[in-house]
Design an enzyme around this catalytic site. Structure first.
Site: not given
Ligand code: ARG
Length: 465
Positions: A161, A282, A288, A295
């Site tokens: 979980h 970024s 970043k 992704e």
């Protein structure tokens, strides 16, 4: 009907040529040109067989084979004149052959149809793609096994979980993916076995009256046998569906691993850092380091599943045998393989180079009372408590620790004894994350001894030494 009107190969009965839009929707050359070499291979086998059976003269076959040599040369040199107005790769190869050798080219299409021709090419293409893809999967497995070998004893939190559950070793975690990928790889190979029957000779749908030898063409093309039913041969695409299902499942595994990379490399987790080659910045936030490849793998897994669903949709309501709906099978299949292969390459690159942070992982593993199960097991083992009671006692100790703002090892023996008087100082030996992970020595368990064994087995299996 005047000469030249019906310029298409099938135009004999037509008074005018198709409209431009008709050509555009009908043409598949941009896609099926990738099967050019398979198309030539199918034609070679077919012509040899026709000659062997006396359906084609030896001289014509020789001319055809020489012509196909020239076609192959042009294809490899990039000089083959692809012409979209000729619709598909089959008619492009045949038309070029005609330009190169003249009349004998027209005899090649005896006792075959584009319907058996296309699906023969497509099976050959898919067979090779499956083989290449299986090797890429092995490459990723090898990268995972190498990294697992470096981290057999690196302790990290294991989750259920996404809540800290019990300490596990990073090597164990990485090998979990190696196992999944092994099922993916063998699924891919199984699919290639079922695929390996030859449709050539089914002709348009009903077979042919010419005395062909289907065993001969099947063997020449490396198929195990000819397909036994001509309608099935030209009308079925379950081999492609199965291939895409295999890719879809495998991509799902890649996506789960990708998701873990996204989590692990976030500053909140900080379990790992991707090298610059595998990160993007970024344009506005200079701090970043984005895990874009991971992704994209996550997103592309759905794309692959969507391609599978599209093919299933194209096939599910088709009456036997061939219908043009089946032309789009190749677009979907090629895209699925291209996408999957790219994802595996990217994942192999990331896994091979990602930098893990063992200290951060260890610290995280110690949080969240991750050794509570070890405490309960100790109560069962050393004090003879029934597990249910041990669970309850442990729960109260956890609550006490929470109240005091310490972890389990931060409690005093006296604290513990207020909950259960028989507890001894020996309990502290099982409360560290290292002790917890090391104790899980059951087959398939997370302990470094077991993981080292698995790494050794995989290293041998994949011949990594
Ligand atoms: N380009 C076609 C395909 O990919 C070849 C088969 C065409 N057959 C036909 N009967 N029109 O499916």
């Amino acid at each position: 009907m005047s000469e030249g009107k019906g310029q298409t190969m099938w135009g004999g009965r037509f008074a005018t040529t198709p409209s431009d839009i008709m050509n555009e929707i009908n043409a598949s050359l941009d896609i099926d040109r990738r099967m050019a070499e398979e198309d030539v291979a199918g034609s070679r086998a077919h012509a040899d067989m026709l000659a062997e059976m006396g359906i084609l003269s030896a001289e014509d076959n020789e001319a055809i084979q020489k012509g196909l040599d020239l076609v192959t040369g042009e294809l490899r040199a990039g000089t083959f004149p692809f012409r979209k107005e000729l619709e598909d790769i089959h008619m492009n190869v045949e038309a070029r052959l005609k330009e190169l050798i003249g009349e004998p080219a027209g005899r090649l299409h005896t006792a075959r149809s584009r319907n058996d021709q296309v699906v023969t090419d497509f099976r050959l293409w898919t067979r090779r793609a499956l083989d290449e893809t299986s090797h890429l999967v092995t490459g990723l497995q090898a990268a995972l096994v190498r990294r697992a070998g470096e981290h057999v004893a690196t302790v990290m939190p294991g989750f259920t979980h996404l809540q800290t559950a019990q300490p596990v070793t990073l090597g164990h975690h990485l090998l979990a993916y190696t196992e999944m990928l092994e099922r993916d790889r063998t699924r891919i190979l199984d699919c290639a076995v079922r695929l390996n029957e030859c449709p050539l000779g089914a002709a348009a749908l009903a077979g042919t009256g010419f005395p062909i030898d289907r065993d001969m063409t099947a063997e020449a093309l490396g198929f195990a046998r000819p397909m036994a039913n001509s309608l099935d041969a030209v009308g079925s695409r379950d081999f492609a569906l199965e291939a895409l299902a295999c890719l879809s499942i495998a991509a799902t595994h890649l996506s789960r691993l990708a998701e873990e990379i996204v989590l692990w490399t976030s500053p909140q987790f900080a379990f790992a850092r991707l090298l610059d080659e595998w990160s993007t910045g970024s344009s506005i936030m200079p701090q970043k380091r984005n895990p874009d490849a991971a992704e994209l793998i996550r997103a592309k897994a759905s794309l692959i599943t969507g391609l599978y669903a599209s093919l299933q949709g194209a096939v599910k309501a088709l009456p036997l045998a061939y219908a043009k709906d089946l032309q789009d099978d190749k677009r979907l299949t090629f895209e699925a393989f291209d996408t999957f292969d790219l994802c595996v390459r990217a994942m192999t690159g990331m896994i091979g180079t990602i930098r893990f942070h063992p200290e951060t992982m260890r610290a995280a593993a110690a949080k969240g009372f991750s050794t509570a199960t070890d405490l309960a097991d100790w109560l069962v083992r050393e004090l003879g408590l029934p597990f249910r009671e041990a669970h309850h006692v442990t729960g109260r100790i956890v609550a006490l620790a929470e109240e005091k703002g310490v972890d389990l090892a931060g409690l005093t023996l006296l604290d513990m004894q207020t909950v259960h008087a028989a507890i001894t100082a020996d309990v502290f030996n099982v409360l560290t994350v290292e002790a917890s992970a090391s104790s899980r020595t059951s087959y398939g368990g997370t302990s470094p001894v077991r993981v080292a064994e698995q790494v050794a087995q995989w290293t041998q299996r994949l011949r990594l030494e």
